[in-house]
Design a protein around this motif. Sequence first.
Motif, PDB file in Angstrom:
ATOM      1  N   LEU A   1      51.631  47.086  49.278  1.00 21.02           N
ATOM      2  CA  LEU A   1      50.914  47.718  48.169  1.00 21.02           C
ATOM      3  C   LEU A   1      51.598  48.996  47.696  1.00 21.02           C
ATOM      4  O   LEU A   1      51.021  49.778  46.942  1.00 21.02           O
ATOM      5  CB  LEU A   1      49.484  48.039  48.608  1.00 21.02           C
ATOM      6  CG  LEU A   1      48.616  46.805  48.887  1.00 21.02           C
ATOM      7  CD1 LEU A   1      47.395  47.178  49.702  1.00 21.02           C
ATOM      8  CD2 LEU A   1      48.210  46.131  47.592  1.00 21.02           C
TER       9      LEU A   1
ATOM     10  N   SER B   1      40.182  52.074  44.704  1.00 27.03           N
ATOM     11  CA  SER B   1      41.020  52.701  45.725  1.00 27.03           C
ATOM     12  C   SER B   1      40.174  53.748  46.439  1.00 27.03           C
ATOM     13  O   SER B   1      39.036  54.012  46.063  1.00 27.03           O
ATOM     14  CB  SER B   1      42.278  53.332  45.105  1.00 27.03           C
ATOM     15  OG  SER B   1      41.922  54.350  44.185  1.00 27.03           O
TER      16      SER B   1
ATOM     17  N   THR C   1      51.586  50.934  43.933  1.00 27.56           N
ATOM     18  CA  THR C   1      50.585  50.289  43.081  1.00 27.56           C
ATOM     19  C   THR C   1      49.385  51.196  42.853  1.00 27.56           C
ATOM     20  O   THR C   1      48.531  50.873  42.033  1.00 27.56           O
ATOM     21  CB  THR C   1      50.083  48.979  43.704  1.00 27.56           C
ATOM     22  OG1 THR C   1      49.418  49.260  44.945  1.00 27.56           O
ATOM     23  CG2 THR C   1      51.225  48.006  43.958  1.00 27.56           C
TER      24      THR C   1
ATOM     25  N   LEU D   1      48.438  39.974  44.111  1.00 32.61           N
ATOM     26  CA  LEU D   1      48.713  40.951  43.059  1.00 32.61           C
ATOM     27  C   LEU D   1      49.259  40.337  41.784  1.00 32.61           C
ATOM     28  O   LEU D   1      49.223  40.960  40.724  1.00 32.61           O
ATOM     29  CB  LEU D   1      49.696  42.009  43.584  1.00 32.61           C
ATOM     30  CG  LEU D   1      49.169  42.935  44.688  1.00 32.61           C
ATOM     31  CD1 LEU D   1      50.264  43.883  45.145  1.00 32.61           C
ATOM     32  CD2 LEU D   1      47.954  43.712  44.223  1.00 32.61           C
TER      33      LEU D   1
ATOM     34  N   PRO E   1      44.578  52.069  49.599  1.00 36.74           N
ATOM     35  CA  PRO E   1      44.003  50.763  49.258  1.00 36.74           C
ATOM     36  C   PRO E   1      42.740  50.436  50.048  1.00 36.74           C
ATOM     37  O   PRO E   1      42.465  51.005  51.107  1.00 36.74           O
ATOM     38  CB  PRO E   1      45.127  49.786  49.607  1.00 36.74           C
ATOM     39  CG  PRO E   1      45.910  50.476  50.676  1.00 36.74           C
ATOM     40  CD  PRO E   1      45.840  51.945  50.349  1.00 36.74           C
TER      41      PRO E   1
ATOM     42  N   ILE F   1      49.813  39.122  50.113  1.00 38.60           N
ATOM     43  CA  ILE F   1      49.613  40.282  49.247  1.00 38.60           C
ATOM     44  C   ILE F   1      50.318  40.080  47.911  1.00 38.60           C
ATOM     45  O   ILE F   1      49.753  40.341  46.845  1.00 38.60           O
ATOM     46  CB  ILE F   1      50.115  41.567  49.940  1.00 38.60           C
ATOM     47  CG1 ILE F   1      49.219  41.910  51.138  1.00 38.60           C
ATOM     48  CG2 ILE F   1      50.134  42.733  48.955  1.00 38.60           C
ATOM     49  CD1 ILE F   1      49.712  43.080  51.954  1.00 38.60           C
TER      50      ILE F   1
ATOM     51  N   ASN G   1      54.086  43.239  41.071  1.00 43.09           N
ATOM     52  CA  ASN G   1      52.831  43.995  41.034  1.00 43.09           C
ATOM     53  C   ASN G   1      52.500  44.365  39.594  1.00 43.09           C
ATOM     54  O   ASN G   1      52.647  45.520  39.183  1.00 43.09           O
ATOM     55  CB  ASN G   1      52.938  45.266  41.883  1.00 43.09           C
ATOM     56  CG  ASN G   1      53.195  44.952  43.340  1.00 43.09           C
ATOM     57  OD1 ASN G   1      52.678  43.977  43.876  1.00 43.09           O
ATOM     58  ND2 ASN G   1      53.986  45.781  43.993  1.00 43.09           N
TER      59      ASN G   1
ATOM     60  N   PRO H   1      44.466  47.038  42.810  1.00 41.39           N
ATOM     61  CA  PRO H   1      44.842  48.454  42.648  1.00 41.39           C
ATOM     62  C   PRO H   1      44.493  49.048  41.290  1.00 41.39           C
ATOM     63  O   PRO H   1      44.378  50.263  41.175  1.00 41.39           O
ATOM     64  CB  PRO H   1      46.365  48.442  42.881  1.00 41.39           C
ATOM     65  CG  PRO H   1      46.782  47.031  42.655  1.00 41.39           C
ATOM     66  CD  PRO H   1      45.630  46.182  43.066  1.00 41.39           C
TER      67      PRO H   1
END
Length: 554
Positions: free
Chosen positions: A280, A251, A283, A334, A290, A330, A519, A247
């Motif tokens: 996400l 994007s 972020t 991150l 994303p 995920i 994150n 991120p």
Amino acid sequence: MSPPIQLLSPEIINLIAAGEVIDSLAAVVRELLENAIDAQATRLTVSVFPELWQVMVADNGRGMSLDNLRHCAQAHHTSKIFDLDDLWKITSLGFRGEALFSIAQVGQLTIQSRDATNDSNGWLVNYNQQGEMSEESTAPMAPGTIVTASHLFGTMPVRRQGLPTFSQQLKAIQGIVENLSLCHPQITWQVHHNKKSWLSISPGKTSQHILPQLLKRVHFNDLQFLCETVITPSHEQAKIEMVLGLPDRTSRGRLDWLKIAVNGRVVRSPQLEQTMLAGLSRTLPKGRFPVGFLHLIIPPSEIDWNRHPAKTEIYLKSLEFWQERVTEVIDKALKLSPITISTGEQNQRVKKLLKASENKGVYNLGHSESNELELIQLRAVGQVNQTYIVAEHSHGLWLVEQHIAHERILYEKLQDEWQLIPVQQAIILTQISLKQVEQLQRIGLDIEPFGDNTWAVRNVPKLLENREDCPDALIELSLGGDLESAQVAVACRSALRNGTVLELSQMQEILNNWKKTRNPRTCPHGRPIYLPLEESSLSRFFRRHWVIGKSHGI
């Protein structure tokens, strides 16, 4: 040798939700490509002639024997399933035995093929509208298959008129090729439009090597690839592959590149898509979406493919289990960990700086990648402009913006420990609307009338308890959004400000807490938190690889 093509039993035919699958040029391409991939092709060439209503797909797969060629286009003939049990252990992309038959019904079908293991020469076969062989002859060729479908929908003028425009069908074909290339990265793709090269995709080890070829502004190091082996609730082994756009690096302006695949085919799964979006959450900047590709490689018994003629909708058993596993992957992607951080990950601005210096000098910028960091031990060594913490580690240094790093820490703490506490003296708010009052009540605040257009707030988020600007913060919270938005607003207002002088111990505490967040790459508003300046880049920039004599002009 390719397995024999046989007629499915009536019992199996009645169980398969077939429907009409050939409804466009794109549908023809889709079915032919899936058959080629099932034949273990590693090189595929697609030629499209929209104005001629013609499609040709050539592959270097295992090919077909003459006997299989004679039966492959007949209704419900397939080499991929043979009995009822096979319906629950499907591993191929095409299995219903009607794709070639359906193509023969809507156009002129010709197949040229050579069995890679058995035949010394190839065969060319033409088919009638019933999928029966009408003509056969020998054809010199390399092992593989070439399928040509011509004059598609020529006997159905009304059908042709109802189809999408040629440009729309070409876009659909592009989408099919892109989706399959992500699922099968080992394949080389060439697509031609009216004999002109239109799309070319080189093979790679994983989909991380493919995605940058499809999205030109996305680079390999903008992406994180993870592959996790899991044990299903039925005690079978499965695999989750994920390519995630980091991120702080990439994007999109719209939600158009979050793709989900199951066992080699991109499918629609709103539940898994929402799981990825939730993972996400907070972020990316507002209005940005994303980039991600999720591929579940799971036991066939976990899937029911018979939900849609084009097999794009499936029934996934143990959905909650897969949602939990996807969330875990995920989270892992991150985090700042040895798996997701390497010295090869260079910030793009640093690369441009080095490249500019290279152009002015007489030394070359190398492109070798180092091993992953063994440990991420960040040590605070100073502060720049009372804004950036300088953090040293064994492979270089990072600049960490103190305000948004602290904001990320506080936001995740608020998520985990959202707490409203009573205040000894009510906080008085004036000149706020009923809508603002309702918003404060929605996020849990105890607010009541206290005179003409005046309101008393009896409890506040704990972080705001002793702040002098607490009334201003409550006004900000009243202006809209859900609980998550409120938590972001409180974290932003409570985080230490840029311009604040910090002791080394305070900087170290921020670094220690920040690198453990879920994150850590971006703040809740989507801004990047840190800039890496790796030792390998610094060494090249200061030309420390020069020998002493050369650097002194000797």
